[in-house]
Design a protein around this motif. Structure first.
Motif, short mmCIF file in Angstrom:
data_model
loop_
_atom_site.label_atom_id
_atom_site.label_comp_id
_atom_site.label_asym_id
_atom_site.label_seq_id
_atom_site.Cartn_x
_atom_site.Cartn_y
_atom_site.Cartn_z
N MET A 180 0.85 -1.42 -0.22
CA MET A 180 -0.21 -0.04 -0.48
C MET A 180 0.69 1.28 0.06
O MET A 180 2.20 1.47 0.86
CB MET A 180 -0.87 -0.23 1.09
N SER A 181 0.06 2.08 -0.53
CA SER A 181 1.13 3.56 -0.36
C SER A 181 0.39 4.70 0.25
O SER A 181 -0.96 5.04 -0.55
CB SER A 181 1.54 3.84 -2.55
N THR A 182 0.99 5.35 0.44
CA THR A 182 -0.04 6.82 1.23
C THR A 182 -0.07 7.27 0.32
O THR A 182 0.40 7.62 -0.30
CB THR A 182 1.52 7.42 2.57
N LEU A 183 -1.29 8.42 0.64
CA LEU A 183 -1.25 9.36 -0.91
C LEU A 183 -0.55 10.72 0.01
O LEU A 183 -0.23 11.33 -0.97
CB LEU A 183 -3.13 9.72 -0.21
N CYS A 184 0.14 10.72 0.88
CA CYS A 184 1.32 11.97 1.17
C CYS A 184 1.94 11.43 2.56
O CYS A 184 1.96 10.70 2.85
CB CYS A 184 0.40 13.66 1.41
N SER A 185 2.85 12.46 2.28
CA SER A 185 3.92 12.66 3.27
C SER A 185 4.45 13.73 4.32
O SER A 185 3.98 14.72 3.40
CB SER A 185 5.33 11.87 2.48
N TRP A 186 4.29 13.43 5.55
CA TRP A 186 5.10 14.84 5.94
C TRP A 186 6.09 15.27 5.10
O TRP A 186 7.14 15.00 4.46
CB TRP A 186 5.50 14.52 7.58
N PRO A 187 6.00 16.74 5.18
CA PRO A 187 6.19 17.60 4.00
C PRO A 187 8.42 17.68 4.99
O PRO A 187 8.95 17.23 6.08
CB PRO A 187 6.36 19.61 4.77
N THR A 188 9.36 17.39 4.24
CA THR A 188 10.42 17.08 4.26
C THR A 188 11.18 18.21 5.09
O THR A 188 12.25 18.08 5.47
CB THR A 188 11.15 16.40 2.96
N ASP A 189 10.49 19.72 4.64
CA ASP A 189 11.69 20.34 5.30
C ASP A 189 10.46 20.79 6.52
O ASP A 189 11.40 21.67 7.53
CB ASP A 189 10.93 22.49 4.69
N GLN A 190 9.69 19.90 7.62
CA GLN A 190 9.50 19.86 8.73
C GLN A 190 9.64 19.15 9.42
O GLN A 190 8.78 18.64 10.67
CB GLN A 190 8.08 19.77 8.47
N LEU A 191 10.91 17.71 8.96
CA LEU A 191 11.34 16.67 9.35
C LEU A 191 12.14 17.30 10.76
O LEU A 191 13.08 17.61 10.42
CB LEU A 191 11.81 15.71 8.63
N ASN A 217 -12.79 9.03 1.33
CA ASN A 217 -12.32 7.23 1.84
C ASN A 217 -11.35 7.21 3.65
O ASN A 217 -11.04 6.90 3.95
CB ASN A 217 -10.74 6.46 0.54
N HIS A 218 -11.03 8.77 3.99
CA HIS A 218 -11.15 8.80 4.53
C HIS A 218 -9.60 8.99 5.41
O HIS A 218 -8.88 8.54 5.65
CB HIS A 218 -11.62 7.88 5.99
N LYS A 219 -8.80 9.14 4.01
CA LYS A 219 -7.39 8.61 4.08
C LYS A 219 -6.97 10.26 4.35
O LYS A 219 -7.84 11.70 3.40
CB LYS A 219 -6.46 7.83 2.84
N ILE A 220 -5.80 10.57 4.76
CA ILE A 220 -5.12 11.93 4.51
C ILE A 220 -4.55 11.95 3.07
O ILE A 220 -3.40 11.51 2.36
CB ILE A 220 -3.56 12.07 6.05
N ALA A 221 -4.66 12.90 2.26
CA ALA A 221 -4.69 12.91 1.48
C ALA A 221 -3.69 14.54 1.05
O ALA A 221 -2.59 14.42 0.11
CB ALA A 221 -5.75 13.77 -0.02
N ASN A 222 -3.48 14.98 2.25
CA ASN A 222 -3.07 16.21 2.12
C ASN A 222 -2.85 17.03 3.71
O ASN A 222 -3.43 17.15 4.00
CB ASN A 222 -3.12 17.44 0.90
N ILE A 223 -1.20 17.12 3.75
CA ILE A 223 -1.34 18.10 4.68
C ILE A 223 -0.47 19.75 4.60
O ILE A 223 0.09 19.46 3.76
CB ILE A 223 -0.08 17.12 5.28
N ARG A 224 -1.09 20.70 5.05
CA ARG A 224 -0.55 21.57 5.63
C ARG A 224 0.05 22.31 6.59
O ARG A 224 -0.69 21.94 7.72
CB ARG A 224 -2.00 23.08 4.73
N ILE A 225 1.02 22.55 6.70
CA ILE A 225 1.20 23.31 7.75
C ILE A 225 2.11 24.75 7.81
O ILE A 225 2.42 25.37 6.58
CB ILE A 225 2.92 22.70 8.17
N ASN A 226 0.99 25.86 8.90
CA ASN A 226 0.73 26.67 9.18
C ASN A 226 1.44 28.13 9.59
O ASN A 226 1.96 28.92 9.57
CB ASN A 226 -0.28 27.42 9.09
N GLN A 227 2.34 26.71 10.59
CA GLN A 227 3.38 27.77 11.81
C GLN A 227 3.97 26.42 11.37
O GLN A 227 4.46 25.17 11.93
CB GLN A 227 2.60 27.17 13.30
N SER A 228 5.75 26.60 11.42
CA SER A 228 7.03 26.23 11.49
C SER A 228 7.23 25.42 12.94
O SER A 228 7.06 26.48 13.95
CB SER A 228 7.83 26.98 10.60
N ARG A 229 8.31 24.77 12.82
CA ARG A 229 8.39 24.36 14.22
C ARG A 229 9.43 25.43 15.31
O ARG A 229 10.04 26.24 13.74
CB ARG A 229 9.40 22.58 14.20
#
Length: 332
Positions: A1-12, A320-332
């Protein structure tokens, strides 16, 4: 199974090696709870790509401040708020050695007696739980202050209320949960967590049949809006981070809330004598669910419009109840 999206690389906030180590610890902890959380068989991939990075992002925020990190989780009915909290709880505790305590805004509902009194004195629609004005917000503020240790009690023995939706009333204090000791992360989850009041002009036009037929003069929606500008704002201002689970549409809210009600019915049948009259269990049919959802439609639509741009993290769900996109408005 492949996920629809991943956590943004600049916020790892973790190296790949550290992330995989955390995933292994968390996966081991989840072994006995996978069935209860109803997580896909691709859990390891989801942990690596989304949930552990989200946990690490929260850890980075927690380390930047003094005292516990207060996290709000917002999402319409059926969005998966409780599941997200359960995931984060295990990830933060097992993967990052933090102590996590959670409470649901649902457990802050006023008692049925108090809501009926409110319905008599203000508006009949306030007898239905859910909208701002039907929660004991003062209790919520006191609970979070207690969990943060603001009362000077290092032992922090805090009793957390429990609301039983099957009887539409708060459980007696003897059944409340208890938290002992210091917390590193405090999570408040709920459908209206972080909501803001609408401009007064937006209240003039009804958004559905419920408002048109049962609140034609706008007294009820005006009262609800007023609550958001008062003590609810004070409660929500206590949050350091707001995570939104953004549902795709109002129709999805109905479908997913219907699924929740079916699960509630299954739990009730398990715990109660099957001969007990069903009217005492307060399980809703589809017509009742649709009317119930209309109580929340105005505020839900407003949150879907304005919250994604201001929530610290917005997890956008597809049909389908899956996370399709991740939006980060406040950086760490």
């Amino acid at each position: 199974m492949s996920t629809l999206c991943s956590w943004p690389t600049d916020q790892l906030c973790l190296s790949e090696q550290a992330r995989k180590a955390a995933v292994r610890r968390v996966e081991k902890a989840f072994a006995s709870t996978l069935e209860s959380l109803k997580v896909d068989i691709g859990l390891v991939e989801l942990l690596e790509s989304i949930y552990v990075p989200l946990g690490a992002w929260l850890v980075a925020r927690q380390q930047q401040q003094v005292g516990p990190l207060v996290v709000g989780i917002n999402g319409a009915q059926g969005a998966g708020k409780s599941t997200l909290f359960n995931l984060l709880e295990v990830i933060l505790e097992e993967g990052f050695d933090l102590k996590v305590v959670g409470l649901s805004i649902d457990d802050l509902y006023k008692t049925r007696e108090d809501r009926e009194a409110l319905a008599h004195s203000v508006h009949p629609l306030l007898s239905t739980r859910g909208v701002p004005g039907t929660h004991d917000v003062d209790l919520g503020i006191e609970l979070i202050r207690g969990l943060k240790g603001e009362f000077g009690d290092e032992g922090r023995n805090v009793k957390i209320p429990v609301f039983d939706k099957s009887i539409d009333d708060r459980c007696p204090p003897v059944l409340w949960q208890e938290w002992h000791g210091k917390a590193d992360v405090i999570v408040l989850e709920g459908w209206c967590v972080g909501a803001s009041a609408q401009p007064q002009a937006m209240l003039a036009e009804a958004v559905n049949d419920l408002e048109r037929s049962e609140d034609p003069l706008g007294f009820w929606r005006g009262y609800v809006n007023q609550q958001l500008d008062g003590r609810y704002k004070e409660l929500f201002d206590m949050m350091d981070v707001l995570i939104m689970l953004k549902v795709p549409s109002m129709e999805s809210v109905f479908e997913w809330r219907s699924q929740q009600e079916k699960k509630l019915a299954e739990r009730v049948r398990y715990f109660y004598d099957t001969q007990q009259p069903t009217e005492h269990l307060r399980i809703m049919n589809e017509r009742e669910i649709r009317r119930f959802i209309q109580h929340y439609e105005r505020l839900t639509r407003n949150m879907l419009d304005e919250m994604p741009a201001r929530a610290d993290v917005c997890l956008e769900l597809n049909e389908n109840h899956k996370i399709a996109n991740i939006r980060i408005n406040q950086s760490r």
